[in-house]
Design a protein around this motif. Structure first.
Motif, PDB file in Angstrom:
ATOM      1  N   PRO A  46       0.810  -1.226   0.000  1.00  0.00           N
ATOM      2  CA  PRO A  46       0.000   0.000   0.000  1.00  0.00           C
ATOM      3  C   PRO A  46       0.847   1.283   0.000  1.00  0.00           C
ATOM      4  O   PRO A  46       0.387   2.318  -0.464  1.00  0.00           O
ATOM      5  CB  PRO A  46      -0.818  -0.106   1.290  1.00  0.00           C
ATOM      6  N   GLN A  47       2.088   1.193   0.455  1.00  0.00           N
ATOM      7  CA  GLN A  47       2.956   2.375   0.490  1.00  0.00           C
ATOM      8  C   GLN A  47       3.937   2.422  -0.683  1.00  0.00           C
ATOM      9  O   GLN A  47       4.759   3.326  -0.776  1.00  0.00           O
ATOM     10  CB  GLN A  47       3.758   2.428   1.799  1.00  0.00           C
ATOM     11  N   ARG A  48       3.873   1.447  -1.586  1.00  0.00           N
ATOM     12  CA  ARG A  48       4.780   1.411  -2.741  1.00  0.00           C
ATOM     13  C   ARG A  48       3.988   0.979  -3.968  1.00  0.00           C
ATOM     14  O   ARG A  48       3.874  -0.203  -4.271  1.00  0.00           O
ATOM     15  CB  ARG A  48       5.949   0.467  -2.492  1.00  0.00           C
ATOM     16  N   THR A  49       3.420   1.968  -4.649  1.00  0.00           N
ATOM     17  CA  THR A  49       2.576   1.682  -5.797  1.00  0.00           C
ATOM     18  C   THR A  49       2.678   2.801  -6.828  1.00  0.00           C
ATOM     19  O   THR A  49       2.943   3.947  -6.484  1.00  0.00           O
ATOM     20  CB  THR A  49       1.112   1.462  -5.351  1.00  0.00           C
ATOM     21  N   LEU A  50       2.482   2.437  -8.092  1.00  0.00           N
ATOM     22  CA  LEU A  50       2.513   3.398  -9.192  1.00  0.00           C
ATOM     23  C   LEU A  50       1.395   3.066 -10.162  1.00  0.00           C
ATOM     24  O   LEU A  50       1.203   1.894 -10.525  1.00  0.00           O
ATOM     25  CB  LEU A  50       3.855   3.334  -9.931  1.00  0.00           C
ATOM     26  N   ALA A  63       0.686   8.567 -11.069  1.00  0.00           N
ATOM     27  CA  ALA A  63       0.626   8.881  -9.640  1.00  0.00           C
ATOM     28  C   ALA A  63       1.321   7.759  -8.898  1.00  0.00           C
ATOM     29  O   ALA A  63       1.097   6.579  -9.202  1.00  0.00           O
ATOM     30  CB  ALA A  63      -0.810   9.028  -9.169  1.00  0.00           C
ATOM     31  N   ALA A  64       2.172   8.125  -7.951  1.00  0.00           N
ATOM     32  CA  ALA A  64       2.913   7.124  -7.191  1.00  0.00           C
ATOM     33  C   ALA A  64       2.878   7.457  -5.710  1.00  0.00           C
ATOM     34  O   ALA A  64       2.857   8.628  -5.316  1.00  0.00           O
ATOM     35  CB  ALA A  64       4.363   7.054  -7.666  1.00  0.00           C
ATOM     36  N   LYS A  70       4.419  11.280  -2.101  1.00  0.00           N
ATOM     37  CA  LYS A  70       3.502  11.159  -3.226  1.00  0.00           C
ATOM     38  C   LYS A  70       4.064  11.977  -4.375  1.00  0.00           C
ATOM     39  O   LYS A  70       4.623  13.048  -4.164  1.00  0.00           O
ATOM     40  CB  LYS A  70       2.119  11.714  -2.868  1.00  0.00           C
ATOM     41  N   THR A  71       3.885  11.463  -5.572  1.00  0.00           N
ATOM     42  CA  THR A  71       4.279  12.222  -6.753  1.00  0.00           C
ATOM     43  C   THR A  71       3.303  11.909  -7.872  1.00  0.00           C
ATOM     44  O   THR A  71       2.750  10.807  -7.927  1.00  0.00           O
ATOM     45  CB  THR A  71       5.733  11.917  -7.182  1.00  0.00           C
ATOM     46  N   TYR A  72       3.074  12.882  -8.721  1.00  0.00           N
ATOM     47  CA  TYR A  72       2.155  12.690  -9.832  1.00  0.00           C
ATOM     48  C   TYR A  72       2.495  13.682 -10.928  1.00  0.00           C
ATOM     49  O   TYR A  72       3.206  14.661 -10.708  1.00  0.00           O
ATOM     50  CB  TYR A  72       0.707  12.858  -9.389  1.00  0.00           C
ATOM     51  N   GLY A  73       2.006  13.398 -12.122  1.00  0.00           N
ATOM     52  CA  GLY A  73       2.257  14.310 -13.225  1.00  0.00           C
ATOM     53  C   GLY A  73       1.775  13.727 -14.539  1.00  0.00           C
ATOM     54  O   GLY A  73       1.115  12.681 -14.569  1.00  0.00           O
ATOM     55  N   ASP A  87      11.985   5.480 -13.675  1.00  0.00           N
ATOM     56  CA  ASP A  87      12.557   5.646 -12.338  1.00  0.00           C
ATOM     57  C   ASP A  87      11.538   5.312 -11.257  1.00  0.00           C
ATOM     58  O   ASP A  87      11.874   4.673 -10.252  1.00  0.00           O
ATOM     59  CB  ASP A  87      13.071   7.073 -12.144  1.00  0.00           C
ATOM     60  N   LEU A  88      10.284   5.711 -11.453  1.00  0.00           N
ATOM     61  CA  LEU A  88       9.241   5.414 -10.460  1.00  0.00           C
ATOM     62  C   LEU A  88       8.972   3.913 -10.378  1.00  0.00           C
ATOM     63  O   LEU A  88       8.784   3.373  -9.283  1.00  0.00           O
ATOM     64  CB  LEU A  88       7.960   6.182 -10.772  1.00  0.00           C
ATOM     65  N   ILE A  89       8.960   3.237 -11.510  1.00  0.00           N
ATOM     66  CA  ILE A  89       8.758   1.777 -11.488  1.00  0.00           C
ATOM     67  C   ILE A  89       9.862   1.114 -10.678  1.00  0.00           C
ATOM     68  O   ILE A  89       9.602   0.280  -9.807  1.00  0.00           O
ATOM     69  CB  ILE A  89       8.701   1.204 -12.913  1.00  0.00           C
ATOM     70  N   TYR A  90      11.102   1.495 -10.947  1.00  0.00           N
ATOM     71  CA  TYR A  90      12.221   0.916 -10.197  1.00  0.00           C
ATOM     72  C   TYR A  90      12.118   1.242  -8.713  1.00  0.00           C
ATOM     73  O   TYR A  90      12.439   0.398  -7.857  1.00  0.00           O
ATOM     74  CB  TYR A  90      13.564   1.413 -10.760  1.00  0.00           C
ATOM     75  N   ARG A  91      11.658   2.444  -8.380  1.00  0.00           N
ATOM     76  CA  ARG A  91      11.539   2.823  -6.974  1.00  0.00           C
ATOM     77  C   ARG A  91      10.442   2.041  -6.250  1.00  0.00           C
ATOM     78  O   ARG A  91      10.554   1.770  -5.051  1.00  0.00           O
ATOM     79  CB  ARG A  91      11.290   4.324  -6.845  1.00  0.00           C
ATOM     80  N   VAL A  92       9.398   1.648  -6.960  1.00  0.00           N
ATOM     81  CA  VAL A  92       8.340   0.831  -6.344  1.00  0.00           C
ATOM     82  C   VAL A  92       8.936  -0.468  -5.817  1.00  0.00           C
ATOM     83  O   VAL A  92       8.576  -0.949  -4.742  1.00  0.00           O
ATOM     84  CB  VAL A  92       7.197   0.551  -7.351  1.00  0.00           C
ATOM     85  N   TYR A  93       9.867  -1.049  -6.563  1.00  0.00           N
ATOM     86  CA  TYR A  93      10.440  -2.344  -6.195  1.00  0.00           C
ATOM     87  C   TYR A  93      11.770  -2.255  -5.465  1.00  0.00           C
ATOM     88  O   TYR A  93      12.358  -3.280  -5.141  1.00  0.00           O
ATOM     89  CB  TYR A  93      10.557  -3.225  -7.429  1.00  0.00           C
ATOM     90  N   ALA A  94      12.267  -1.038  -5.220  1.00  0.00           N
ATOM     91  CA  ALA A  94      13.539  -0.871  -4.502  1.00  0.00           C
ATOM     92  C   ALA A  94      13.407  -1.396  -3.086  1.00  0.00           C
ATOM     93  O   ALA A  94      12.357  -1.288  -2.454  1.00  0.00           O
ATOM     94  CB  ALA A  94      13.954   0.594  -4.494  1.00  0.00           C
TER      95      ALA A  94
END
Length: 95
Positions: A46-50, A63-64, A70-73, A87-94
């Protein structure tokens, strides 16, 4: 429920977007929004999603949630996955 159908343009752009992702990326969950946009979601917790929504016009709305941040654009899609989304996809799984 008054939802719009997915257009051929939205479908085509979603396929091209999915094909532009590196093979090393985890497969997203695919969905459709009431506005007819196709959505791809990468979910670890729930805290790591894109979520990335592909519009018929070629816009990628994202939106991530990454921990407390939180970040969106919106990015325009020209056939290559925008760096910010990769970068956001990689950060979800970091770790």
């Amino acid at each position: 429920y008054d939802a719009r159908p997915v257009t051929v343009d939205a479908y085509y752009r979603a396929v091209v977007f999915l094909s532009s992702l590196p093979n090393s990326i985890a497969a997203p969950t695919v969905g459709v929004e009431p506005d007819g946009h196709i959505t791809f979601e990468w979910y670890r917790s729930p805290q790591r999603t894109l979520s990335v929504s592909v519009s018929p016009e070629g816009d990628l709305h994202y939106a991530a949630l990454l921990g407390p941040n939180k970040t969106y654009g919106t990015e325009v899609f020209f056939g290559e996955t925008p760096k910010v989304i990769l970068d956001l996809i990689y950060r979800v799984y970091a770790a």
